[in-house]
Write an enzyme that holds these catalytic residues in place. Structure first.
Site, short mmCIF file in Angstrom:
data_model
loop_
_atom_site.label_atom_id
_atom_site.label_comp_id
_atom_site.label_asym_id
_atom_site.label_seq_id
_atom_site.Cartn_x
_atom_site.Cartn_y
_atom_site.Cartn_z
N LYS A 12 -5.27 -0.37 -8.47
CA LYS A 12 -5.06 0.86 -9.24
C LYS A 12 -4.05 0.66 -10.37
CE LYS A 12 -6.46 4.08 -5.62
NZ LYS A 12 -7.85 3.86 -5.87
N GLY A 55 -13.11 7.19 -3.01
CA GLY A 55 -14.17 6.26 -2.64
C GLY A 55 -14.59 6.33 -1.18
N ASP A 60 -17.76 6.83 -4.34
CA ASP A 60 -18.63 5.73 -4.80
C ASP A 60 -20.09 6.18 -4.77
OD1 ASP A 60 -16.35 4.14 -4.93
OD2 ASP A 60 -16.69 3.24 -2.97
#
Length: 125
Positions: A12, A55, A60
């Site tokens: 990140k 995610g 995702d």
């Protein structure tokens, strides 16, 4: 272009640095991100980002659905190849979809930089 930005936890910081470096070019495009990645980018830049779920909570898959509907043009997914991910099947499915629909996908910083530099070059034309 519609660009998805995704980064595993250990990536990140790299994603934030990358988006800060290319903030001007990215500001010309429609940006999407998984939850925490998008939040971190928004806190560090002035970029407007549509945030999906995290995610592991389906973000995702949400981006994958956009790919399958022809609603995504590029994916930057900074993956951590050294840490097991609980949602690895979702990650694999997203990569497969990018191949099926021929969506440019960068999974590391070097490739992401090449794609962003190309966006810069296209903006100059």
């Amino acid at each position: 272009m519609k660009i998805a930005l995704i980064a595993h936890d250990k990536k990140k910081k790299e994603m934030v640095e990358l988006t800060k470096k290319f903030e001007q070019v990215l500001s010309r495009h429609e940006l999407f991100a998984t939850g925490t990645t998008g939040l971190r980018i928004q806190e560090a830049t002035n970029l407007n980002i549509h945030r999906f779920k995290s995610g592991p909570l389906g973000g995702d898959q949400q981006i994958g659905a956009r790919v399958s509907e022809g609603e995504m043009d590029m994916i930057i997914f900074l993956r951590d190849p050294l840490t097991a991910q609980p949602h690895e099947p979702d990650v694999t499915a997203l990569i497969r979809l990018s191949d099926v629909y021929e969506i440019p996908l960068a999974t590391n910083k070097s490739t992401a930089m090449l794609l962003f530099k190309e966006l810069e070059n296209l903006a100059k034309i």
